[in-house]
Design a protein around this motif. Structure first.
Motif, PDB file in Angstrom:
ATOM      1  N   PHE A  93       0.849  -1.183   0.000  1.00  0.00           N
ATOM      2  CA  PHE A  93       0.000   0.000   0.000  1.00  0.00           C
ATOM      3  C   PHE A  93       0.883   1.231   0.000  1.00  0.00           C
ATOM      4  O   PHE A  93       1.821   1.337   0.783  1.00  0.00           O
ATOM      5  CB  PHE A  93      -0.905   0.005   1.241  1.00  0.00           C
ATOM      6  N   LYS A  94       0.599   2.157  -0.883  1.00  0.00           N
ATOM      7  CA  LYS A  94       1.334   3.420  -0.930  1.00  0.00           C
ATOM      8  C   LYS A  94       0.588   4.443  -0.072  1.00  0.00           C
ATOM      9  O   LYS A  94      -0.619   4.613  -0.221  1.00  0.00           O
ATOM     10  CB  LYS A  94       1.426   3.929  -2.362  1.00  0.00           C
ATOM     11  N   TYR A  95       1.307   5.122   0.794  1.00  0.00           N
ATOM     12  CA  TYR A  95       0.676   6.069   1.721  1.00  0.00           C
ATOM     13  C   TYR A  95       0.807   7.519   1.278  1.00  0.00           C
ATOM     14  O   TYR A  95       0.432   8.420   1.999  1.00  0.00           O
ATOM     15  CB  TYR A  95       1.259   5.883   3.126  1.00  0.00           C
ATOM     16  N   ALA A  96       1.363   7.765   0.115  1.00  0.00           N
ATOM     17  CA  ALA A  96       1.449   9.110  -0.475  1.00  0.00           C
ATOM     18  C   ALA A  96       2.238  10.084   0.390  1.00  0.00           C
ATOM     19  O   ALA A  96       1.968  11.274   0.391  1.00  0.00           O
ATOM     20  CB  ALA A  96       0.051   9.653  -0.758  1.00  0.00           C
ATOM     21  N   GLU A  97       3.244   9.576   1.103  1.00  0.00           N
ATOM     22  CA  GLU A  97       4.034  10.433   1.986  1.00  0.00           C
ATOM     23  C   GLU A  97       4.719  11.587   1.259  1.00  0.00           C
ATOM     24  O   GLU A  97       4.911  12.652   1.823  1.00  0.00           O
ATOM     25  CB  GLU A  97       5.106   9.611   2.698  1.00  0.00           C
ATOM     26  N   LYS A  98       5.096  11.373   0.017  1.00  0.00           N
ATOM     27  CA  LYS A  98       5.834  12.392  -0.723  1.00  0.00           C
ATOM     28  C   LYS A  98       4.913  13.285  -1.558  1.00  0.00           C
ATOM     29  O   LYS A  98       5.372  14.173  -2.257  1.00  0.00           O
ATOM     30  CB  LYS A  98       6.853  11.716  -1.630  1.00  0.00           C
ATOM     31  N   LYS A  99       3.631  13.033  -1.487  1.00  0.00           N
ATOM     32  CA  LYS A  99       2.654  13.814  -2.249  1.00  0.00           C
ATOM     33  C   LYS A  99       2.279  15.071  -1.467  1.00  0.00           C
ATOM     34  O   LYS A  99       2.411  15.133  -0.248  1.00  0.00           O
ATOM     35  CB  LYS A  99       1.389  12.994  -2.520  1.00  0.00           C
ATOM     36  N   PRO A 100       1.733  16.079  -2.176  1.00  0.00           N
ATOM     37  CA  PRO A 100       1.286  17.295  -1.483  1.00  0.00           C
ATOM     38  C   PRO A 100       0.181  16.980  -0.465  1.00  0.00           C
ATOM     39  O   PRO A 100      -0.531  15.986  -0.581  1.00  0.00           O
ATOM     40  CB  PRO A 100       0.734  18.170  -2.614  1.00  0.00           C
ATOM     41  N   THR A 101       0.050  17.861   0.514  1.00  0.00           N
ATOM     42  CA  THR A 101      -0.944  17.685   1.578  1.00  0.00           C
ATOM     43  C   THR A 101      -2.342  17.506   1.013  1.00  0.00           C
ATOM     44  O   THR A 101      -3.117  16.689   1.512  1.00  0.00           O
ATOM     45  CB  THR A 101      -0.913  18.903   2.523  1.00  0.00           C
ATOM     46  N   GLU A 102      -2.673  18.242  -0.046  1.00  0.00           N
ATOM     47  CA  GLU A 102      -4.009  18.141  -0.639  1.00  0.00           C
ATOM     48  C   GLU A 102      -4.280  16.726  -1.149  1.00  0.00           C
ATOM     49  O   GLU A 102      -5.387  16.201  -1.007  1.00  0.00           O
ATOM     50  CB  GLU A 102      -4.177  19.137  -1.801  1.00  0.00           C
ATOM     51  N   VAL A 103      -3.275  16.107  -1.740  1.00  0.00           N
ATOM     52  CA  VAL A 103      -3.424  14.739  -2.251  1.00  0.00           C
ATOM     53  C   VAL A 103      -3.588  13.769  -1.085  1.00  0.00           C
ATOM     54  O   VAL A 103      -4.446  12.881  -1.107  1.00  0.00           O
ATOM     55  CB  VAL A 103      -2.218  14.352  -3.140  1.00  0.00           C
ATOM     56  N   GLN A 104      -2.777  13.929  -0.055  1.00  0.00           N
ATOM     57  CA  GLN A 104      -2.883  13.062   1.124  1.00  0.00           C
ATOM     58  C   GLN A 104      -4.261  13.194   1.774  1.00  0.00           C
ATOM     59  O   GLN A 104      -4.858  12.192   2.172  1.00  0.00           O
ATOM     60  CB  GLN A 104      -1.784  13.405   2.134  1.00  0.00           C
ATOM     61  N   ASP A 105      -4.764  14.418   1.858  1.00  0.00           N
ATOM     62  CA  ASP A 105      -6.096  14.633   2.438  1.00  0.00           C
ATOM     63  C   ASP A 105      -7.187  13.964   1.598  1.00  0.00           C
ATOM     64  O   ASP A 105      -8.116  13.363   2.141  1.00  0.00           O
ATOM     65  CB  ASP A 105      -6.394  16.132   2.561  1.00  0.00           C
ATOM     66  N   ARG A 106      -7.064  14.060   0.269  1.00  0.00           N
ATOM     67  CA  ARG A 106      -8.050  13.425  -0.610  1.00  0.00           C
ATOM     68  C   ARG A 106      -8.027  11.908  -0.443  1.00  0.00           C
ATOM     69  O   ARG A 106      -9.075  11.271  -0.337  1.00  0.00           O
ATOM     70  CB  ARG A 106      -7.783  13.794  -2.069  1.00  0.00           C
ATOM     71  N   ILE A 107      -6.838  11.335  -0.380  1.00  0.00           N
ATOM     72  CA  ILE A 107      -6.725   9.886  -0.205  1.00  0.00           C
ATOM     73  C   ILE A 107      -7.332   9.472   1.133  1.00  0.00           C
ATOM     74  O   ILE A 107      -8.089   8.494   1.216  1.00  0.00           O
ATOM     75  CB  ILE A 107      -5.251   9.441  -0.316  1.00  0.00           C
ATOM     76  N   ALA A 108      -7.043  10.234   2.190  1.00  0.00           N
ATOM     77  CA  ALA A 108      -7.595   9.921   3.509  1.00  0.00           C
ATOM     78  C   ALA A 108      -9.117   9.998   3.492  1.00  0.00           C
ATOM     79  O   ALA A 108      -9.799   9.126   4.047  1.00  0.00           O
ATOM     80  CB  ALA A 108      -7.017  10.875   4.559  1.00  0.00           C
ATOM     81  N   SER A 109      -9.659  11.015   2.847  1.00  0.00           N
ATOM     82  CA  SER A 109     -11.120  11.156   2.759  1.00  0.00           C
ATOM     83  C   SER A 109     -11.754   9.992   2.014  1.00  0.00           C
ATOM     84  O   SER A 109     -12.790   9.462   2.419  1.00  0.00           O
ATOM     85  CB  SER A 109     -11.486  12.456   2.049  1.00  0.00           C
ATOM     86  N   GLU A 110     -11.119   9.583   0.916  1.00  0.00           N
ATOM     87  CA  GLU A 110     -11.660   8.470   0.130  1.00  0.00           C
ATOM     88  C   GLU A 110     -11.568   7.158   0.881  1.00  0.00           C
ATOM     89  O   GLU A 110     -12.477   6.324   0.811  1.00  0.00           O
ATOM     90  CB  GLU A 110     -10.959   8.396  -1.224  1.00  0.00           C
ATOM     91  N   LEU A 111     -10.484   6.941   1.634  1.00  0.00           N
ATOM     92  CA  LEU A 111     -10.378   5.732   2.451  1.00  0.00           C
ATOM     93  C   LEU A 111     -11.468   5.710   3.516  1.00  0.00           C
ATOM     94  O   LEU A 111     -12.109   4.682   3.752  1.00  0.00           O
ATOM     95  CB  LEU A 111      -8.998   5.645   3.124  1.00  0.00           C
ATOM     96  N   ALA A 112     -11.682   6.850   4.172  1.00  0.00           N
ATOM     97  CA  ALA A 112     -12.704   6.931   5.223  1.00  0.00           C
ATOM     98  C   ALA A 112     -14.098   6.707   4.654  1.00  0.00           C
ATOM     99  O   ALA A 112     -14.927   6.007   5.249  1.00  0.00           O
ATOM    100  CB  ALA A 112     -12.625   8.283   5.923  1.00  0.00           C
ATOM    101  N   ALA A 113     -14.372   7.267   3.484  1.00  0.00           N
ATOM    102  CA  ALA A 113     -15.704   7.138   2.880  1.00  0.00           C
ATOM    103  C   ALA A 113     -15.952   5.737   2.339  1.00  0.00           C
ATOM    104  O   ALA A 113     -17.064   5.214   2.438  1.00  0.00           O
ATOM    105  CB  ALA A 113     -15.860   8.163   1.754  1.00  0.00           C
ATOM    106  N   ARG A 114     -14.922   5.125   1.765  1.00  0.00           N
ATOM    107  CA  ARG A 114     -15.102   3.816   1.139  1.00  0.00           C
ATOM    108  C   ARG A 114     -15.381   2.733   2.173  1.00  0.00           C
ATOM    109  O   ARG A 114     -16.238   1.892   1.971  1.00  0.00           O
ATOM    110  CB  ARG A 114     -13.861   3.478   0.310  1.00  0.00           C
ATOM    111  N   GLY A 115     -14.646   2.736   3.272  1.00  0.00           N
ATOM    112  CA  GLY A 115     -14.914   1.789   4.354  1.00  0.00           C
ATOM    113  C   GLY A 115     -14.723   0.333   3.990  1.00  0.00           C
ATOM    114  O   GLY A 115     -15.456  -0.528   4.477  1.00  0.00           O
ATOM    115  N   GLY A 116     -13.750   0.032   3.133  1.00  0.00           N
ATOM    116  CA  GLY A 116     -13.468  -1.352   2.759  1.00  0.00           C
ATOM    117  C   GLY A 116     -12.818  -2.112   3.901  1.00  0.00           C
ATOM    118  O   GLY A 116     -12.502  -1.548   4.951  1.00  0.00           O
ATOM    119  N   PRO A 117     -12.598  -3.413   3.726  1.00  0.00           N
ATOM    120  CA  PRO A 117     -12.083  -4.266   4.795  1.00  0.00           C
ATOM    121  C   PRO A 117     -10.769  -3.793   5.405  1.00  0.00           C
ATOM    122  O   PRO A 117     -10.551  -3.954   6.594  1.00  0.00           O
ATOM    123  CB  PRO A 117     -11.909  -5.627   4.130  1.00  0.00           C
ATOM    124  N   TRP A 118      -9.879  -3.215   4.620  1.00  0.00           N
ATOM    125  CA  TRP A 118      -8.583  -2.789   5.141  1.00  0.00           C
ATOM    126  C   TRP A 118      -8.430  -1.273   5.150  1.00  0.00           C
ATOM    127  O   TRP A 118      -7.364  -0.754   5.490  1.00  0.00           O
ATOM    128  CB  TRP A 118      -7.464  -3.413   4.305  1.00  0.00           C
TER     129      TRP A 118
END
Length: 94
Positions: free
Chosen positions: A55-80
Motif C-alpha cells: 500500500f502506498k501512503y502518499a508520503e511524498k505527495k502534497p498535503t491536498e493529495v494526502q487529504d483526498r486519499i484519507a477522505s476516500e479511504l474513510a468514505a469507502r470503508g473497505g475491509p482494510w
C-alpha cells in the motif's frame, strides 16, 4: 478463450466488477465500439494462489493529495481501509 461472444461476456463481467458505477460501453461481438477489437484479445483463466501487495501512503505527495486519499479511504470503508487510514495518519504526523 477465442469465441468473440465469450470474450465480450468476460470483458463485461470484469468491467462490471472493477467499474460498478459504469461509464463504459458494453462489449458485444460484431458491434461498435469494441466488437472489432475482440479478435485481438485472448482470454485465459488463472488460479491465484498467493497475493503480495504494497500500500502506498502518499508520503511524498502534497498535503491536498494526502487529504483526498484519507477522505476516500474513510468514505469507502473497505475491509482494510480503516487500518490503511490509521497508518497514513500516523506517518503524516501532527
Amino acid at each position: 478463450m477465442d469465441d468473440p461472444a465469450e470474450k465480450a461476456a468476460l470483458l463485461n463481467r470484469q468491467v462490471g466488477h472493477f467499474q460498478p458505477e459504469g461509464g463504459s460501453a458494453r462489449a458485444a461481438a460484431g458491434e461498435e465500439p469494441f466488437g472489432r477489437m475482440l479478435a485481438g484479445i485472448r482470454g485465459i483463466r488463472l488460479e491465484v494462489t498467493d497475493v503480495r501487495a504494497k500500500f502506498k501512503y502518499a508520503e511524498k505527495k502534497p498535503t491536498e493529495v494526502q487529504d483526498r486519499i484519507a477522505s476516500e479511504l474513510a468514505a469507502r470503508g473497505g475491509p482494510w481501509d480503516a487500518a490503511a487510514l490509521a497508518i497514513q495518519r500516523r506517518r503524516r504526523g501532527p
